[in-house]
Design an enzyme around this catalytic site. Structure first.
Site, PDB file in Angstrom:
ATOM      1  N   GLU A 263      -1.619 -16.902  -9.225  1.00 30.52           N
ATOM      2  CA  GLU A 263      -0.597 -16.190  -9.989  1.00 30.52           C
ATOM      3  C   GLU A 263       0.829 -16.632  -9.643  1.00 30.52           C
ATOM      4  O   GLU A 263       1.715 -16.557 -10.492  1.00 30.52           O
ATOM      5  CB  GLU A 263      -0.738 -14.693  -9.777  1.00 30.52           C
TER       6      GLU A 263
ATOM      7  N   CYS B  98      -6.379  -5.165  -7.713  1.00 30.38           N
ATOM      8  CA  CYS B  98      -6.239  -4.701  -6.335  1.00 30.38           C
ATOM      9  C   CYS B  98      -5.813  -5.834  -5.403  1.00 30.38           C
ATOM     10  O   CYS B  98      -5.261  -5.579  -4.334  1.00 30.38           O
ATOM     11  CB  CYS B  98      -7.518  -4.029  -5.857  1.00 30.38           C
ATOM     12  N   HIS B  99      -6.016  -7.094  -5.825  1.00 23.70           N
ATOM     13  CA  HIS B  99      -5.577  -8.223  -5.008  1.00 23.70           C
ATOM     14  C   HIS B  99      -4.046  -8.287  -4.915  1.00 23.70           C
ATOM     15  O   HIS B  99      -3.518  -8.943  -4.032  1.00 23.70           O
ATOM     16  CB  HIS B  99      -6.136  -9.545  -5.556  1.00 23.70           C
TER      17      HIS B  99
ATOM     18  N   ASN C 189     -12.633  -0.397  -5.775  1.00 23.19           N
ATOM     19  CA  ASN C 189     -12.365  -0.756  -7.167  1.00 23.19           C
ATOM     20  C   ASN C 189     -13.569  -1.466  -7.780  1.00 23.19           C
ATOM     21  O   ASN C 189     -13.929  -2.566  -7.349  1.00 23.19           O
ATOM     22  CB  ASN C 189     -11.126  -1.664  -7.208  1.00 23.19           C
TER      23      ASN C 189
ATOM     24  N   TYR D  45       0.843  -1.193   0.000  1.00 29.16           N
ATOM     25  CA  TYR D  45       0.000   0.000   0.000  1.00 29.16           C
ATOM     26  C   TYR D  45       0.885   1.252   0.000  1.00 29.16           C
ATOM     27  O   TYR D  45       0.578   2.232  -0.681  1.00 29.16           O
ATOM     28  CB  TYR D  45      -0.926   0.003   1.223  1.00 29.16           C
TER      29      TYR D  45
END
Length: 148
Positions: free
Chosen positions: A145, A117-118, A109, A88
Site C-alpha cells: 500500500e 486490520c493490517h 477479524n 491501536y
C-alpha cells in the site's frame, strides 16, 4: 455457503458469502467453489489490490460475525484509508475500549484485508497479525500500500 478462492502473494485465499454479503476471508484454498456476482467482484478487486492498485473495499457489503464491540471496532477499521495506518490507541478512542481490546478485535477479524486490520499498528512497533504468515503478511500488505 458460496465461496471462491484466488491465488495471491500471501498464498491461496478463500472468500465466503452468505445472504449476499461477504462473511469471511480465509487463508487456504476452499474445497467448494461457487461463483456468485459478489464473489467474482471481490475476487477481481483483490487481484487489482495485489497488483498494486489503490482499491477501496468499503463499498463491499459485509456481515462479519462478532460481538457488538468487535463489530464497532471493525467498522472503524473499515474507515482507515488505503496506504494509511492508525494506532491501536486511536482506534480505541473511536470505538471504545482499550488498545489491548482493539488488538483482540483485530485479531478476531473474520474478513482480513477487506476489513483492513493490517493498517492498525502499535506505538513504535507493528503489533500483531492473524494472517497465516503473521507479521510477514502484515509487512507485505503495508509495503504494497505504501510502495515500500
Amino acid at each position: 455457503m458460496p465461496q471462491i478462492s484466488l491465488h495471491s502473494p500471501l498464498g491461496a485465499l478463500t472468500i465466503s458469502e452468505d445472504n449476499g454479503k461477504i462473511v469471511a476471508l480465509d487463508w487456504g484454498w476452499g474445497r467448494d467453489q461457487e461463483e456468485t456476482p459478489l464473489l467474482v467482484e471481490v475476487r477481481d478487486l483483490l487481484e487489482r489490490y495485489f497488483d498494486g492498485d489503490s482499491v477501496d473495499f468499503r463499498t463491499i457489503p459485509m456481515e462479519p460475525y462478532g460481538t457488538s464491540y468487535r463489530l464497532r471496532v471493525w467498522e472503524v477499521l473499515r474507515g482507515i484509508p488505503y496506504g494509511e495506518t492508525r494506532s491501536y490507541a486511536q482506534i480505541a478512542a473511536l470505538a471504545g475500549g482499550s488498545p489491548r481490546s482493539v488488538g483482540g478485535a483485530a485479531g478476531a477479524n473474520p474478513i482480513p484485508i477487506l476489513i483492513p486490520c493490517h493498517r492498525v499498528v502499535g506505538t513504535g512497533h507493528l503489533g500483531g497479525y492473524s494472517g497465516a504468515g503473521g507479521l510477514d503478511d502484515k509487512t507485505m500488505l503495508l509495503g504494497l500500500e505504501t510502495g515500500e
